[in-house]
Design an enzyme around this catalytic site. Structure first.
Site, short mmCIF file in Angstrom:
data_model
loop_
_atom_site.label_atom_id
_atom_site.label_comp_id
_atom_site.label_asym_id
_atom_site.label_seq_id
_atom_site.Cartn_x
_atom_site.Cartn_y
_atom_site.Cartn_z
N ILE A 31 -9.60 -5.48 4.68
CA ILE A 31 -9.94 -6.17 5.98
C ILE A 31 -10.50 -5.36 6.90
CG2 ILE A 31 -7.57 -5.80 7.12
CD1 ILE A 31 -7.30 -8.88 7.92
N HIS A 98 -1.32 -0.85 -4.74
CA HIS A 98 -2.48 -1.38 -4.44
C HIS A 98 -3.35 -0.12 -4.81
CE1 HIS A 98 -1.02 -0.41 -0.60
NE2 HIS A 98 -2.41 -0.05 -0.23
P1 5GP Z 1 -2.67 1.75 2.43
O1 5GP Z 1 -2.87 2.31 3.75
O2 5GP Z 1 -1.10 1.11 2.23
O3 5GP Z 1 -2.76 2.40 1.18
O4 5GP Z 1 -3.58 0.62 2.44
C1 5GP Z 1 -3.14 -0.83 2.89
C2 5GP Z 1 -4.50 -1.42 2.96
O5 5GP Z 1 -4.46 -2.88 3.28
C3 5GP Z 1 -5.37 -1.00 4.29
O6 5GP Z 1 -6.70 -0.47 4.08
C4 5GP Z 1 -5.72 -2.21 5.19
O7 5GP Z 1 -6.99 -2.20 5.78
C5 5GP Z 1 -5.37 -3.23 4.17
N1 5GP Z 1 -4.92 -4.57 4.67
C6 5GP Z 1 -3.98 -4.63 5.65
N2 5GP Z 1 -3.63 -6.00 5.95
C7 5GP Z 1 -4.61 -6.76 5.04
C8 5GP Z 1 -4.95 -7.92 4.99
O8 5GP Z 1 -4.29 -8.74 5.84
N3 5GP Z 1 -5.78 -8.39 4.42
C9 5GP Z 1 -6.70 -7.39 3.62
N4 5GP Z 1 -7.59 -7.88 2.70
N5 5GP Z 1 -6.39 -6.12 3.66
C10 5GP Z 1 -5.56 -5.75 4.35
#
Ligand code: 5GP
Ligand code: ZN
Length: 112
Positions: A31, A98
């Site tokens: 997103i 992820h």
């Molecule tokens: P992390 O910081 O945990 O490695 O990555 C989480 C990712 O999830 C971030 O890059 C963030 O932009 C993405 N993200 C958070 N909420 C959403 C959402 O509701 N939809 C999508 N498609 N991505 C999301």
């Protein structure tokens, strides 16, 4: 897990721009993209982080789907990075395993 954002995306309760789907995994656009191509690859089953995975198939499927999406989106030749942020120092903010697939620009190393 009912309160998990990515479980809800996997269940199609929350919309996402899906780019690939298998029986076990889903790939969808981040997103808040940090590169021209920024796709998240998740197992549909809930694992809090990479540290919770003890099944080589789970880790393998995510890696293989990341490479397949890179080919499908036309960035395999130019190159890409696959990152699994894990835990607080790893920068993990969503606690459902992820992998980030980042591509479309030259990525710096070491990461910040
Ligand atoms: P992390 O910081 O945990 O490695 O990555 C989480 C990712 O999830 C971030 O890059 C963030 O932009 C993405 N993200 C958070 N909420 C959403 C959402 O509701 N939809 C999508 N498609 N991505 C999301
Ligand atoms: Zn989950």
């Amino acid at each position: 897990m009912p309160d998990c954002l990515f479980c809800r995306i996997a269940a199609k309760e929350i919309p996402a721009q899906i780019v690939a789907e298998t029986a076990e995994c889903l790939a969808f656009r981040d997103i808040s993209p940090q590169a021209p191509t920024h796709v998240l690859i998740i197992p549909k089953a809930h694992y809090g982080s990479l540290s919770d995975v003890n099944d080589a198939l789970v880790a393998g499927r995510i890696s293989l789907l990341a490479a397949e999406v890179a080919r499908t989106l036309g960035v395999a030749e130019s190159g890409y990075r696959v990152v699994i942020n894990t835990g607080p120092d790893g920068g993990q903010t969503v606690h459902h395993l992820h992998a980030h697939l980042l591509a479309g620009r030259a990525l710096h190393w070491p990461p910040g």
